[in-house]
Enzyme design. Structure first.
Site, PDB file in Angstrom:
ATOM      1  N   TYR A   1      31.304   8.973  25.350  1.00 46.31           N
ATOM      2  CA  TYR A   1      31.626  10.348  25.742  1.00 46.31           C
ATOM      3  C   TYR A   1      31.592  11.254  24.510  1.00 46.31           C
ATOM      4  O   TYR A   1      32.398  11.089  23.587  1.00 46.31           O
ATOM      5  CB  TYR A   1      32.991  10.434  26.411  1.00 46.31           C
ATOM      6  CG  TYR A   1      33.112   9.708  27.731  1.00 46.31           C
ATOM      7  CD1 TYR A   1      31.987   9.295  28.443  1.00 46.31           C
ATOM      8  CD2 TYR A   1      34.360   9.423  28.273  1.00 46.31           C
ATOM      9  CE1 TYR A   1      32.106   8.627  29.648  1.00 46.31           C
ATOM     10  CE2 TYR A   1      34.479   8.755  29.494  1.00 46.31           C
ATOM     11  CZ  TYR A   1      33.346   8.352  30.160  1.00 46.31           C
ATOM     12  OH  TYR A   1      33.466   7.687  31.362  1.00 46.31           O
ATOM     13  N   THR A   2      30.684  12.203  24.516  1.00 48.76           N
ATOM     14  CA  THR A   2      30.393  13.058  23.364  1.00 48.76           C
ATOM     15  C   THR A   2      30.334  12.227  22.076  1.00 48.76           C
ATOM     16  O   THR A   2      30.772  12.667  21.018  1.00 48.76           O
ATOM     17  CB  THR A   2      31.391  14.227  23.221  1.00 48.76           C
ATOM     18  OG1 THR A   2      32.735  13.734  23.308  1.00 48.76           O
ATOM     19  CG2 THR A   2      31.167  15.270  24.272  1.00 48.76           C
TER      20      THR A   2
END
Length: 322
Positions: free
Chosen positions: A61-62
Site C-alpha cells: 500500500y503506497t
C-alpha cells in the site's frame, strides 16, 4: 463496539476492522486517492474512540508509506498492545529476488521490512496477499511458520485465492505440524458473493474467520446508481463494480435505507455482518461518517424480506482479485 474471536483462534478483534489502504503518500504511486499522513490522523483517533482496534495494512500500500503512517499513528494515539495489527506480503515492492512472491527469501525479507516501517517487534496477523503459483507450498508454509516461531507474527492469515489453493496450504501446514491460517481476507459484498460457493464452507469447516475487503463494493452500494466519485473513476478495482446488471441490487439497498431513514452503507454492511463466517469486515475511511456508519451497522438487524430483496437480483461474477 462488538468484539469477537478471529475464527476459532483465541485472538479477540473488533467486529469492524480499519482498512489502511486509504492512508499513504500518493506520490510513491499505487493510488491517487490516498490521504496524507496529516489528513489520515483524525481517522485513527476516531477509530479508537469507536473501539475499532483491529487495523489492517500491507507492505504494497503506497509502497510502504501506509505501514509507516500506521506505525506512527499507533505510537501517537495508543499503546501497541491495545491494537491488533495486520499486514501482508506477496505483491511486488522492488525489483530484487525477494521483492515479490512467497519464497522463503521474500517472506523473511519483507516481514523484517514491514516491522521496521511499522516500528514494532511483531505483527498480530501476517497475511499472504495472494497464492503464489511459482513457489512450492511447503516452502511458503514453513517460512511463515518460522516467522511465527521467531516471534515476528502471532497469527497467520491468507487473502483472495481459490478454495482448493487455500485447502492445499492448510493441509500442508497440518501435515508438517506448522502454523495454520486463522483468517481469510476475501472480496465479499452484495455485488460479489462468489465466496459463498466454496470458500465460506471451507472456512466454516476449518474454523477460519473471514475478514472481507470491499464489503461495500468500493462504495458502489453506498450511493444511488448514478452518483460518481473520484475513486470510482480512477481505481481499476472499483471500476469492476460498474456493471449495469448490478443496478437492481443498489436500488434495493437504497429503497431499504430510505424506508428506515438511515444511510445505504449501514444497510449494505449489516448484510455482510449477518453471515456467520464473517468475523470483521475491513472498512476504509476517507470521510468522517464512514467509520460511524460501519459501527452503527453492528446493531442493525435486517428482516427476512429485506435480505431477500437485496439478494434476489444477484448475478454471478468472475472473481478478479485472484
Amino acid at each position: 463496539m462488538h468484539y469477537t474471536r478471529l475464527g476459532s483462534s483465541g485472538l479477540t478483534i473488533s467486529r469492524i476492522a480499519l482498512g489502511c489502504m486509504s492512508f499513504g503518500d500518493s506520490s510513491r504511486g499505487f493510488s491517487q486517492w490516498s490521504l496524507s499522513e496529516e489528513d489520515s490522523q483524525p481517522y485513527f483517533a476516531q477509530a479508537l474512540d469507536l473501539g475499532i482496534t483491529f487495523w489492517d495494512t500491507a507492505n504494497v500500500y503506497t509502497y510502504g508509506s501506509s505501514e509507516e503512517i500506521v506505525g506512527r499513528a499507533i505510537r501517537t494515539f495508543t499503546r501497541r498492545d491495545d491494537v491488533v495489527l495486520a499486514t501482508k506480503v506477496y505483491f511486488k515492492v522492488h525489483d530484487g529476488p525477494g521483492g515479490q512472491g512467497l519464497s522463503r527469501k521474500a517472506i523473511m525479507e519483507n516481514i523484517d521490512a514491514s516491522l521496521r516501517r511499522l516500528g514494532t517487534d511483531y505483527v498480530d496477523l501476517y497475511q499472504i496477499h495472494r497464492f503464489d503459483p511459482d513457489t512450492p507450498v511447503e516452502e511458503t508454509m514453513e517460512a511463515l511458520h518460522d516467522v511465527v516461531k521467531a516471534g515476528k507474527a502471532r497469527y497467520l492469515g491468507a487473502s483472495a485465492m481459490r478454495a482448493w489453493q487455500f485447502a492445499k496450504l492448510q493441509y500442508t501446514a497440518q501435515l508438517h505440524g506448522w502454523t495454520r491460517f486463522v483468517s481469510m481476507q476475501d472480496e465479499y459484498n452484495l455485488i460479489m458473493r462468489e465466496e459463498e460457493r466454496e470458500m465460506f464452507g471451507l472456512l466454516a469447516d476449518q474454523g477460519v474467520g473471514s475478514i472481507p475487503f470491499s464489503p461495500l463494493a468500493k462504495g458502489r452500494v453506498c450511493r444511488p446508481w448514478g452518483e460518481r466519485t473520484a475513486r470510482m473513476d480512477t481505481d481499476p478495482v472499483g471500476q469492476r463494480y460498474d456493471q449495469d446488471v448490478d443496478r437492481p441490487i443498489v436500488a434495493a439497498v437504497q429503497r431499504i435505507a430510505e424506508q428506515r431513514g438511515i444511510p445505504m452503507a449501514r444497510v449494505a454492511l449489516a448484510w455482510v455482518l449477518r453471515n456467520p463466517v464473517v468475523s470483521a469486515p475491513i472498512v476504509g475511511a476517507t470521510k468522517p461518517h464512514h467509520l460511524a456508519d460501519a459501527v452503527a451497522a453492528l446493531d442493525l438487524h435486517l428482516t427476512t424480506d429485506e435480505v431477500a430483496a437485496m439478494e434476489e437480483h444477484y448475478q454471478p461474477h468472475i472473481p478478479r482479485s485472484y
